[in-house]
Design a protein around this motif. Structure first.
Motif, PDB file in Angstrom:
ATOM      1  N   MET A   1       0.831  -1.181   0.000  1.00 46.56           N
ATOM      2  CA  MET A   1       0.000   0.000   0.000  1.00 46.56           C
ATOM      3  C   MET A   1       0.875   1.243   0.000  1.00 46.56           C
ATOM      4  SD  MET A   1      -3.129  -0.988  -0.002  1.00 46.56           S
ATOM      5  CE  MET A   1      -4.282   0.158   0.685  1.00 46.56           C
ATOM      6  N   GLY A   2       0.643   2.109  -0.954  1.00 48.64           N
ATOM      7  CA  GLY A   2       1.337   3.378  -1.007  1.00 48.64           C
ATOM      8  C   GLY A   2       0.455   4.475  -0.446  1.00 48.64           C
ATOM      9  N   LYS A   3       1.003   5.664  -0.418  1.00 41.30           N
ATOM     10  CA  LYS A   3       0.260   6.805   0.118  1.00 41.30           C
ATOM     11  C   LYS A   3       0.308   7.976  -0.848  1.00 41.30           C
ATOM     12  CE  LYS A   3       0.982   6.078   5.041  1.00 41.30           C
ATOM     13  NZ  LYS A   3       1.507   6.652   6.273  1.00 41.30           N
ATOM     14  N   LEU A   4      -0.804   8.670  -0.929  1.00 43.01           N
ATOM     15  CA  LEU A   4      -0.875   9.962  -1.584  1.00 43.01           C
ATOM     16  C   LEU A   4      -0.987  10.969  -0.445  1.00 43.01           C
ATOM     17  CD1 LEU A   4      -2.880  11.006  -4.631  1.00 43.01           C
ATOM     18  CD2 LEU A   4      -3.145  12.287  -2.541  1.00 43.01           C
ATOM     19  N   ILE A   5      -0.065  11.915  -0.402  1.00 38.38           N
ATOM     20  CA  ILE A   5      -0.058  12.916   0.661  1.00 38.38           C
ATOM     21  C   ILE A   5      -0.257  14.277   0.012  1.00 38.38           C
ATOM     22  CG2 ILE A   5       1.272  13.904   2.571  1.00 38.38           C
ATOM     23  CD1 ILE A   5       2.828  11.159   2.570  1.00 38.38           C
ATOM     24  N   TYR A   6      -1.312  14.972   0.440  1.00 39.36           N
ATOM     25  CA  TYR A   6      -1.711  16.228  -0.192  1.00 39.36           C
ATOM     26  C   TYR A   6      -2.242  17.173   0.868  1.00 39.36           C
ATOM     27  CZ  TYR A   6      -4.204  19.344  -3.417  1.00 39.36           C
ATOM     28  OH  TYR A   6      -4.656  20.425  -4.123  1.00 39.36           O
ATOM     29  N   ASP A   7      -1.601  18.289   1.031  1.00 40.80           N
ATOM     30  CA  ASP A   7      -2.062  19.330   1.958  1.00 40.80           C
ATOM     31  C   ASP A   7      -2.317  18.771   3.364  1.00 40.80           C
ATOM     32  OD1 ASP A   7      -2.620  22.020   2.492  1.00 40.80           O
ATOM     33  OD2 ASP A   7      -4.760  21.756   2.119  1.00 40.80           O
ATOM     34  N   GLY A   8      -1.397  17.934   3.839  1.00 39.33           N
ATOM     35  CA  GLY A   8      -1.503  17.366   5.178  1.00 39.33           C
ATOM     36  C   GLY A   8      -2.399  16.143   5.286  1.00 39.33           C
ATOM     37  N   MET A   9      -3.042  15.749   4.211  1.00 33.59           N
ATOM     38  CA  MET A   9      -3.931  14.592   4.203  1.00 33.59           C
ATOM     39  C   MET A   9      -3.174  13.399   3.620  1.00 33.59           C
ATOM     40  SD  MET A   9      -7.370  14.087   1.899  1.00 33.59           S
ATOM     41  CE  MET A   9      -6.412  14.243   0.411  1.00 33.59           C
ATOM     42  N   GLU A  10      -3.290  12.253   4.263  1.00 33.12           N
ATOM     43  CA  GLU A  10      -2.669  11.026   3.767  1.00 33.12           C
ATOM     44  C   GLU A  10      -3.749   9.997   3.461  1.00 33.12           C
ATOM     45  OE1 GLU A  10       0.421   9.375   6.190  1.00 33.12           O
ATOM     46  OE2 GLU A  10       1.334  11.335   6.544  1.00 33.12           O
ATOM     47  N   VAL A  11      -3.698   9.451   2.239  1.00 33.69           N
ATOM     48  CA  VAL A  11      -4.660   8.437   1.831  1.00 33.69           C
ATOM     49  C   VAL A  11      -3.876   7.262   1.263  1.00 33.69           C
ATOM     50  CG1 VAL A  11      -6.694   7.938   0.417  1.00 33.69           C
ATOM     51  CG2 VAL A  11      -6.288  10.266   1.208  1.00 33.69           C
ATOM     52  N   LEU A  18      -1.821   3.520  -7.390  1.00 33.99           N
ATOM     53  CA  LEU A  18      -1.142   4.788  -7.159  1.00 33.99           C
ATOM     54  C   LEU A  18      -0.279   5.209  -8.346  1.00 33.99           C
ATOM     55  CD1 LEU A  18      -0.924   6.976  -4.973  1.00 33.99           C
ATOM     56  CD2 LEU A  18       1.052   5.743  -4.056  1.00 33.99           C
ATOM     57  N   VAL A  19       0.408   4.275  -8.990  1.00 31.01           N
ATOM     58  CA  VAL A  19       1.239   4.641 -10.137  1.00 31.01           C
ATOM     59  C   VAL A  19       0.370   5.138 -11.295  1.00 31.01           C
ATOM     60  CG1 VAL A  19       1.426   2.365 -11.252  1.00 31.01           C
ATOM     61  CG2 VAL A  19       3.288   4.009 -11.466  1.00 31.01           C
ATOM     62  N   HIS A  20      -0.800   4.538 -11.484  1.00 27.45           N
ATOM     63  CA  HIS A  20      -1.708   4.999 -12.533  1.00 27.45           C
ATOM     64  C   HIS A  20      -2.269   6.385 -12.186  1.00 27.45           C
ATOM     65  CE1 HIS A  20      -1.392   0.791 -13.687  1.00 27.45           C
ATOM     66  NE2 HIS A  20      -1.842   1.152 -14.875  1.00 27.45           N
ATOM     67  N   LEU A  21      -2.605   6.579 -10.916  1.00 26.64           N
ATOM     68  CA  LEU A  21      -3.085   7.896 -10.478  1.00 26.64           C
ATOM     69  C   LEU A  21      -2.009   8.958 -10.654  1.00 26.64           C
ATOM     70  CD1 LEU A  21      -4.996   6.893  -7.226  1.00 26.64           C
ATOM     71  CD2 LEU A  21      -6.000   7.748  -9.371  1.00 26.64           C
ATOM     72  N   GLU A  78      -6.325   5.263 -19.808  1.00 25.09           N
ATOM     73  CA  GLU A  78      -7.288   5.960 -20.660  1.00 25.09           C
ATOM     74  C   GLU A  78      -8.609   6.200 -19.935  1.00 25.09           C
ATOM     75  OE1 GLU A  78      -7.573   3.871 -24.385  1.00 25.09           O
ATOM     76  OE2 GLU A  78      -5.462   4.230 -24.849  1.00 25.09           O
ATOM     77  N   ALA A  79      -9.078   5.208 -19.178  1.00 22.00           N
ATOM     78  CA  ALA A  79     -10.337   5.364 -18.434  1.00 22.00           C
ATOM     79  C   ALA A  79     -10.194   6.416 -17.340  1.00 22.00           C
ATOM     80  CB  ALA A  79     -10.763   4.020 -17.841  1.00 22.00           C
ATOM     81  N   LEU A  80      -9.077   6.398 -16.622  1.00 26.16           N
ATOM     82  CA  LEU A  80      -8.842   7.391 -15.570  1.00 26.16           C
ATOM     83  C   LEU A  80      -8.705   8.791 -16.158  1.00 26.16           C
ATOM     84  CD1 LEU A  80      -6.351   5.377 -13.335  1.00 26.16           C
ATOM     85  CD2 LEU A  80      -8.711   6.004 -12.737  1.00 26.16           C
ATOM     86  N   LEU A  91     -12.238   9.880 -10.885  1.00 23.00           N
ATOM     87  CA  LEU A  91     -12.817   8.909  -9.966  1.00 23.00           C
ATOM     88  C   LEU A  91     -11.998   7.633 -10.083  1.00 23.00           C
ATOM     89  CD1 LEU A  91     -14.976   7.889  -8.003  1.00 23.00           C
ATOM     90  CD2 LEU A  91     -16.365   7.285  -9.993  1.00 23.00           C
ATOM     91  N   LEU A  92     -11.387   7.219  -8.975  1.00 23.09           N
ATOM     92  CA  LEU A  92     -10.632   5.970  -8.988  1.00 23.09           C
ATOM     93  C   LEU A  92     -11.603   4.824  -9.180  1.00 23.09           C
ATOM     94  CD1 LEU A  92      -8.022   4.395  -8.741  1.00 23.09           C
ATOM     95  CD2 LEU A  92      -8.327   4.409  -6.258  1.00 23.09           C
ATOM     96  N   MET A  93     -11.391   4.061 -10.247  1.00 30.82           N
ATOM     97  CA  MET A  93     -12.261   2.944 -10.591  1.00 30.82           C
ATOM     98  C   MET A  93     -11.437   1.662 -10.609  1.00 30.82           C
ATOM     99  SD  MET A  93     -12.486   3.977 -14.608  1.00 30.82           S
ATOM    100  CE  MET A  93     -12.767   5.676 -14.177  1.00 30.82           C
ATOM    101  N   ALA A  94     -12.108   0.548 -10.611  1.00 31.79           N
ATOM    102  CA  ALA A  94     -11.426  -0.744 -10.687  1.00 31.79           C
ATOM    103  C   ALA A  94     -10.653  -0.851 -11.989  1.00 31.79           C
ATOM    104  CB  ALA A  94     -12.444  -1.871 -10.576  1.00 31.79           C
ATOM    105  N   GLU A  95      -9.555  -1.557 -11.924  1.00 30.07           N
ATOM    106  CA  GLU A  95      -8.733  -1.751 -13.118  1.00 30.07           C
ATOM    107  C   GLU A  95      -9.459  -2.636 -14.116  1.00 30.07           C
ATOM    108  OE1 GLU A  95      -4.272  -3.261 -14.442  1.00 30.07           O
ATOM    109  OE2 GLU A  95      -4.903  -3.493 -12.357  1.00 30.07           O
ATOM    110  N   PRO A  96      -9.572  -2.173 -15.374  1.00 30.02           N
ATOM    111  CA  PRO A  96     -10.185  -3.032 -16.392  1.00 30.02           C
ATOM    112  C   PRO A  96      -9.227  -4.158 -16.778  1.00 30.02           C
ATOM    113  CG  PRO A  96      -9.488  -0.959 -17.371  1.00 30.02           C
ATOM    114  CD  PRO A  96      -9.228  -0.863 -15.892  1.00 30.02           C
TER     115      PRO A  96
END
Length: 113
Positions: A1-11, A18-21, A78-80, A91-96
């Motif tokens: 599990m990786g993290k996206l950290i943005y403006d003090g928020m960690e998800v 995460l690499v696709h995002l 392409e979908a993302l 919108l994060l969606m399931a991988e096709p």
């Protein structure tokens, strides 16, 4: 599990997602485009949905726990990207499932040389 950290928020997100995002978000922010990013929350925090406004003036950090960049799925990118360019935002969606016979895009991740 990786993290996206943005403006003090960690998800936390799976490294593969995460690499696709990172690729889709980076593309939008390089063009100076702000947009909403939404995802479904895990059951551990209420099983709802969260959204955040992403803008290029706020630092964004991607932390991966795996040492290897996952192979990319062009259909997912392409979908993302299509979602990110819509009125609702990314919108994060399931991988096709990749098309039959399609090879993953190895070596084309964010840290490829």
């Amino acid at each position: 599990m990786g993290k996206l950290i943005y403006d003090g928020m960690e998800v936390e997100f799976d490294d593969r997602a995460l690499v696709h995002l990172q690729i889709v978000i980076g593309s939008k922010l390089r063009r100076g485009e702000g947009f909403f990013f939404s995802w479904h929350d895990s059951s551990s925090i209420g099983d709802g949905r969260s959204s955040v406004w992403l803008h290029d003036n706020i630092p964004l950090y991607f932390k991966y726990y795996g040492s290897k960049t996952p192979a990319l799925n062009r259909d997912w990118l392409e979908a993302l990207t299509s979602s990110a360019n819509s009125g609702q935002g990314l919108l994060l969606m399931a991988e096709p499932v990749p098309a039959a016979g399609a090879a993953p895009d190895a070596g084309s991740g964010p840290d490829a040389e």
